[in-house]
Write a protein that holds these residues in place. Structure first.
Motif, PDB file in Angstrom:
ATOM      1  N   TYR A 171     103.284  36.764  46.006  1.00 37.22           N
ATOM      2  CA  TYR A 171     101.733  37.028  46.708  1.00 37.22           C
ATOM      3  C   TYR A 171     101.114  35.793  46.377  1.00 37.22           C
ATOM      4  O   TYR A 171     101.298  35.278  45.427  1.00 37.22           O
ATOM      5  CB  TYR A 171     101.509  38.283  46.256  1.00 37.22           C
ATOM      6  CG  TYR A 171     101.950  39.517  46.633  1.00 37.22           C
ATOM      7  CD1 TYR A 171     101.231  40.045  47.662  1.00 37.22           C
ATOM      8  CD2 TYR A 171     103.176  40.060  46.416  1.00 37.22           C
ATOM      9  CE1 TYR A 171     101.922  41.357  48.210  1.00 37.22           C
ATOM     10  CE2 TYR A 171     103.888  40.825  47.022  1.00 37.22           C
ATOM     11  CZ  TYR A 171     103.062  41.883  48.009  1.00 37.22           C
ATOM     12  OH  TYR A 171     103.628  42.927  48.700  1.00 37.22           O
ATOM     13  N   TYR A 172     100.069  35.706  47.035  1.00 38.45           N
ATOM     14  CA  TYR A 172      99.272  34.381  47.088  1.00 38.45           C
ATOM     15  C   TYR A 172      97.928  34.923  46.837  1.00 38.45           C
ATOM     16  O   TYR A 172      97.409  35.867  47.081  1.00 38.45           O
ATOM     17  CB  TYR A 172      99.163  33.507  48.364  1.00 38.45           C
ATOM     18  CG  TYR A 172     100.578  33.075  48.842  1.00 38.45           C
ATOM     19  CD1 TYR A 172     101.200  31.939  48.069  1.00 38.45           C
ATOM     20  CD2 TYR A 172     101.248  33.506  49.685  1.00 38.45           C
ATOM     21  CE1 TYR A 172     102.321  31.567  48.396  1.00 38.45           C
ATOM     22  CE2 TYR A 172     102.544  33.291  50.032  1.00 38.45           C
ATOM     23  CZ  TYR A 172     103.115  32.024  49.550  1.00 38.45           C
ATOM     24  OH  TYR A 172     104.431  31.634  49.703  1.00 38.45           O
ATOM     25  N   ASN A 173      97.126  33.954  46.263  1.00 34.66           N
ATOM     26  CA  ASN A 173      95.597  33.974  45.929  1.00 34.66           C
ATOM     27  C   ASN A 173      94.954  32.604  46.101  1.00 34.66           C
ATOM     28  O   ASN A 173      93.987  32.372  45.769  1.00 34.66           O
ATOM     29  CB  ASN A 173      95.306  34.706  44.637  1.00 34.66           C
ATOM     30  CG  ASN A 173      95.428  33.617  43.279  1.00 34.66           C
ATOM     31  OD1 ASN A 173      96.517  32.799  43.743  1.00 34.66           O
ATOM     32  ND2 ASN A 173      95.049  33.908  42.449  1.00 34.66           N
ATOM     33  N   ASP A 174      95.493  31.848  47.161  1.00 33.66           N
ATOM     34  CA  ASP A 174      95.055  30.633  47.196  1.00 33.66           C
ATOM     35  C   ASP A 174      94.160  30.772  48.549  1.00 33.66           C
ATOM     36  O   ASP A 174      94.071  31.695  49.280  1.00 33.66           O
ATOM     37  CB  ASP A 174      95.962  29.337  47.603  1.00 33.66           C
ATOM     38  CG  ASP A 174      97.289  29.943  48.625  1.00 33.66           C
ATOM     39  OD1 ASP A 174      97.042  31.215  49.154  1.00 33.66           O
ATOM     40  OD2 ASP A 174      98.188  29.448  48.805  1.00 33.66           O
ATOM     41  N   VAL A 175      93.221  29.688  48.579  1.00 33.41           N
ATOM     42  CA  VAL A 175      92.115  29.738  49.577  1.00 33.41           C
ATOM     43  C   VAL A 175      92.247  28.357  50.362  1.00 33.41           C
ATOM     44  O   VAL A 175      92.217  27.472  49.784  1.00 33.41           O
ATOM     45  CB  VAL A 175      90.622  29.837  48.995  1.00 33.41           C
ATOM     46  CG1 VAL A 175      89.518  29.885  50.232  1.00 33.41           C
ATOM     47  CG2 VAL A 175      90.802  30.903  48.144  1.00 33.41           C
ATOM     48  N   SER A 189      89.329  24.745  45.903  1.00 30.87           N
ATOM     49  CA  SER A 189      89.535  25.016  44.434  1.00 30.87           C
ATOM     50  C   SER A 189      88.321  25.483  43.769  1.00 30.87           C
ATOM     51  O   SER A 189      87.477  24.598  43.064  1.00 30.87           O
ATOM     52  CB  SER A 189      90.243  23.692  43.885  1.00 30.87           C
ATOM     53  OG  SER A 189      91.245  23.038  44.142  1.00 30.87           O
ATOM     54  N   PRO A 190      88.094  26.778  44.046  1.00 31.91           N
ATOM     55  CA  PRO A 190      86.956  27.550  43.344  1.00 31.91           C
ATOM     56  C   PRO A 190      86.705  27.351  41.848  1.00 31.91           C
ATOM     57  O   PRO A 190      87.744  27.454  41.266  1.00 31.91           O
ATOM     58  CB  PRO A 190      86.767  28.736  44.022  1.00 31.91           C
ATOM     59  CG  PRO A 190      87.889  28.763  45.143  1.00 31.91           C
ATOM     60  CD  PRO A 190      88.622  27.845  44.997  1.00 31.91           C
ATOM     61  N   LEU A 238      82.915  34.671  47.178  1.00 34.94           N
ATOM     62  CA  LEU A 238      83.490  33.452  47.247  1.00 34.94           C
ATOM     63  C   LEU A 238      82.121  32.711  47.905  1.00 34.94           C
ATOM     64  O   LEU A 238      81.917  32.813  48.973  1.00 34.94           O
ATOM     65  CB  LEU A 238      84.614  32.957  48.047  1.00 34.94           C
ATOM     66  CG  LEU A 238      84.930  31.674  48.202  1.00 34.94           C
ATOM     67  CD1 LEU A 238      85.427  30.857  46.937  1.00 34.94           C
ATOM     68  CD2 LEU A 238      86.268  31.371  49.251  1.00 34.94           C
ATOM     69  N   LYS A 239      81.433  32.107  46.867  1.00 34.42           N
ATOM     70  CA  LYS A 239      80.180  31.389  47.198  1.00 34.42           C
ATOM     71  C   LYS A 239      80.092  30.077  47.430  1.00 34.42           C
ATOM     72  O   LYS A 239      80.605  29.384  46.740  1.00 34.42           O
ATOM     73  CB  LYS A 239      79.040  31.797  45.964  1.00 34.42           C
ATOM     74  CG  LYS A 239      77.798  31.327  46.362  1.00 34.42           C
ATOM     75  CD  LYS A 239      76.747  31.875  45.183  1.00 34.42           C
ATOM     76  CE  LYS A 239      75.346  31.466  45.454  1.00 34.42           C
ATOM     77  NZ  LYS A 239      74.354  31.859  44.428  1.00 34.42           N
ATOM     78  N   ALA A 240      79.452  29.569  48.406  1.00 38.58           N
ATOM     79  CA  ALA A 240      79.418  27.942  48.676  1.00 38.58           C
ATOM     80  C   ALA A 240      78.303  27.404  48.025  1.00 38.58           C
ATOM     81  O   ALA A 240      77.035  27.993  48.295  1.00 38.58           O
ATOM     82  CB  ALA A 240      79.385  28.103  50.254  1.00 38.58           C
ATOM     83  N   VAL A 247      82.508  28.654  44.346  1.00 39.34           N
ATOM     84  CA  VAL A 247      82.559  29.487  43.145  1.00 39.34           C
ATOM     85  C   VAL A 247      82.886  30.920  43.186  1.00 39.34           C
ATOM     86  O   VAL A 247      82.446  31.451  44.322  1.00 39.34           O
ATOM     87  CB  VAL A 247      81.058  29.113  42.467  1.00 39.34           C
ATOM     88  CG1 VAL A 247      81.324  30.151  41.211  1.00 39.34           C
ATOM     89  CG2 VAL A 247      80.735  27.840  42.093  1.00 39.34           C
ATOM     90  N   TRP A 248      83.902  31.254  42.549  1.00 43.14           N
ATOM     91  CA  TRP A 248      84.213  32.813  42.442  1.00 43.14           C
ATOM     92  C   TRP A 248      83.175  33.519  41.454  1.00 43.14           C
ATOM     93  O   TRP A 248      83.081  33.059  40.391  1.00 43.14           O
ATOM     94  CB  TRP A 248      85.476  32.987  41.940  1.00 43.14           C
ATOM     95  CG  TRP A 248      86.758  32.700  43.086  1.00 43.14           C
ATOM     96  CD1 TRP A 248      87.509  31.907  42.716  1.00 43.14           C
ATOM     97  CD2 TRP A 248      87.019  33.454  43.976  1.00 43.14           C
ATOM     98  NE1 TRP A 248      88.696  31.837  43.578  1.00 43.14           N
ATOM     99  CE2 TRP A 248      88.060  32.760  44.548  1.00 43.14           C
ATOM    100  CE3 TRP A 248      86.527  34.494  44.667  1.00 43.14           C
ATOM    101  CZ2 TRP A 248      88.876  33.317  45.624  1.00 43.14           C
ATOM    102  CZ3 TRP A 248      86.979  34.934  46.019  1.00 43.14           C
ATOM    103  CH2 TRP A 248      88.194  34.384  46.466  1.00 43.14           C
ATOM    104  N   ASN A 249      82.668  34.590  42.228  1.00 47.58           N
ATOM    105  CA  ASN A 249      82.026  35.319  41.214  1.00 47.58           C
ATOM    106  C   ASN A 249      82.480  36.848  41.455  1.00 47.58           C
ATOM    107  O   ASN A 249      82.671  37.382  42.599  1.00 47.58           O
ATOM    108  CB  ASN A 249      80.207  35.544  41.640  1.00 47.58           C
ATOM    109  CG  ASN A 249      79.655  34.203  41.294  1.00 47.58           C
ATOM    110  OD1 ASN A 249      79.759  33.694  40.358  1.00 47.58           O
ATOM    111  ND2 ASN A 249      78.891  33.540  42.006  1.00 47.58           N
TER     112      ASN A 249
END
Length: 553
Positions: A171-175, A189-190, A238-240, A247-249
């Protein structure tokens, strides 16, 4: 240099293990790809040299799940793509150049469900010219299924998913982001702590260009031939921040959250709200898995970070009748005291409690004359009573037309209308794939409308008995005497179909269900076994009754 902490070592170890697993899966998948080439060719209908699509009238789509269902950005049309053997791919629609449908990845499964192939190609369907074009760009995500993709500003954002071979899975959690101007991939790479690897999550975009991720499913191997599944219920933003910084929040929304489930479907509705429909919660018994299917709707207000359930209000005419009746009773009570010669009372204090959208409870006190106090009291209670009626409904409204419980349905929103197509549900070991189409006005939330009913020819499982299930499937799988017994089985099916309670002339479903409910409960119980929970039996019984009713009317 100082020594690494235990936490740092643990993270590094996990990263190495994941990298080894991905390399192992990739190596085996390449070998399996060669074996699947001939099989895929039999089902592959898309030829790179012949990408023009011809639009013709056709019957409704066959039953399916896991397809992509999208609203045309320029026309009053809905677009259904995939499902059946090719599924798990996700599509995103953008309005540029007359409308484009972008599709990445997905999974091919052989008809027997024994072989899988995961794609990593990117395609665009130009809706104005009805032509497919393959976009070849390096640096994209690896082959996968169960991922999610959304259009965000001038980018396509891909998150998560899984890859499964005959013996391994990951399973993946890449973006990843695909730039719609330069046609290039980039791996994001958040910073911050992000979601654990998963597939089948909810993914939606905010007007500010951020991405919200909720839920999903993953599994991991705890020992040889033993896997443990996880239903995720966490939520992330996932904030730009700038052109290339993300950035992940972690989010902690208020309100009434959906119950844990997988296989739910998502769409973006009006008023800056995303919505969740249906799904299934699997409960593992000692030697089996029982699935509890849903047909409820939950809304997530992205601006207020709040969940709330979608409740049917019922037709407007019925609500007005209820209000008029209550007001008449209030007026009669208020006027009755004076007609009997009672002395007028002094002013009375009326206390109201109002619940705001954010969940805050406000208490309002108001002094009113005695003559109107009773009427005011009834009116002040009106909203609360109406909410209760809309949520629970009386006996008639509780049996309104609505989609039966299901998972992996396909959703699309156009002009504030939510469309729900297909999906599947299970009874015991039997799987029923759906082909019906419903709609509901998200602004009014009054009632569901049936646009395409289920085809009764796809409901053969309803007529099977327990003994047929135990013996027939094995014989069919081994070749057996299926052809010789075909005519006998057909005649038996006809006889059993006649035993279902018939629908009387001009009988509505709201009348048919109460009249035949006990029969369907008994039939559902015989299919599900004595250990099944009453709540599940009742839900399946209503689904079976509805399928039979709509197949005949």
């Amino acid at each position: 240099m100082g020594k690494k902490s235990k936490k740092e070592k643990k993270v590094k170890g996990a990263e190495k293990t994941a990298a080894k697993m991905e390399k192992k899966v990739s190596k085996r998948s390449k070998k399996e790809e060669k074996d699947l080439e001939a099989l895929i060719a039999e089902f592959q209908t898309l030829d790179a040299k012949k990408t023009q699509i011809i639009e013709t009238s056709c019957p409704p789509p066959s039953p399916r799940l896991n397809a992509s269902f999208s609203a045309h950005p320029e026309k009053d049309e809905l677009i259904l793509f995939g499902g059946e053997y090719f599924n798990g791919q996700k599509a995103a629609v953008v309005p540029q150049a007359g409308g484009q449908l972008w599709v990445f990845g997905g999974e091919f499964a052989s008809p027997d469900g024994e072989q899988f192939y995961h794609y990593k190609d990117l395609w665009v369907l130009h809706l104005a010219t009805k032509t497919w074009e393959q976009i070849k760009a390096a640096g994209g995500p690896s082959g996968r299924s169960g991922h999610r993709m959304v259009a965000c500003k001038r980018q396509l954002i891909v998150f998560g998913g899984f890859h499964e071979s005959a013996r391994d899975y990951i399973y993946y959690n890449d973006v990843y982001a695909f730039n719609l101007d330069t046609f290039t991939w980039s791996k994001l790479s958040p910073s911050g702590l992000g979601p654990a690897p998963r597939s089948g999550c909810q993914m939606s975009t905010t007007p500010e260009g951020n991405v919200v991720i909720y839920g999903g499913y993953s599994k991991q191997r705890v020992k040889k031939d033993v896997d443990r599944g996880t239903l995720h219920t966490d939520m992330f933003l996932l904030k730009a921040e700038g052109s290339d910084k993300w950035v992940w929040n972690r989010l902690n929304p208020s309100g009434v959250k959906p119950t844990p489930r997988s296989g739910f479907s998502v769409a973006v509705g009006p008023n800056n709200r995303s919505l969740l429909f249906g799904g299934v919660h699997d409960e593992e018994e000692e030697e089996s898995i029982e699935g509890d299917f849903f047909n409820d709707v939950y809304f997530y207000d992205m601006g207020k970070n709040r969940w709330f359930p979608g409740q049917l209000k019922g037709p407007k005419s019925e609500r007005k009748k209820r209000r008029r009746g209550r007001k008449a009773e209030a007026a009669e009570v208020a006027g009755g005291g004076e007609s009997e010669g009672q002395s007028p009372q002094g002013p009375m204090e009326i206390v109201k409690e109002v619940v705001a959208e954010d969940g805050t409870v406000m208490t309002i006190k108001q002094m009113v004359p005695a003559a109107g106090a009773e009427l005011e009291r009834f009116e002040s209670e009106e909203e609360e009573e109406e909410e209760q009626e809309e949520g629970a409904g009386d006996e008639a409204s509780g049996q309104q037309v609505e989609p039966c419980p299901r998972s992996n349905a396909m959703l699309a929103v156009k002009h504030g209308l939510l469309y729900v197509y297909g999906g599947m549900f299970e009874v015991g070991d039997r799987q029923f794939t759906l082909s019906d189409l419903y709609s509901i006005d998200l602004h009014k939330m009054e009632e569901w409308k049936v646009l395409v009913e289920m085809d009764p020819k796809t409901q053969e499982w309803l007529e099977e008995s327990e003994s047929d299930e135990e013996g027939g499937d094995v014989e069919g799988a081994e070749g057996g005497e299926e052809e010789e017994e075909g005519s006998d089985e057909e005649s038996e099916d006809d006889e059993e179909e006649e035993q279902h309670p018939p629908v009387q002339p001009d009988e509505k479903y709201t009348d048919y269900l109460p009249r035949t409910e006990q029969y369907w409960i008994k039939l559902a119980r015989s299919n599900m076994g004595p250990e099944a929970k009453e709540k599940k039996v009742l839900k399946v019984a209503h689904a079976m009754a509805k399928a039979f009713y709509e197949g005949l009317v």
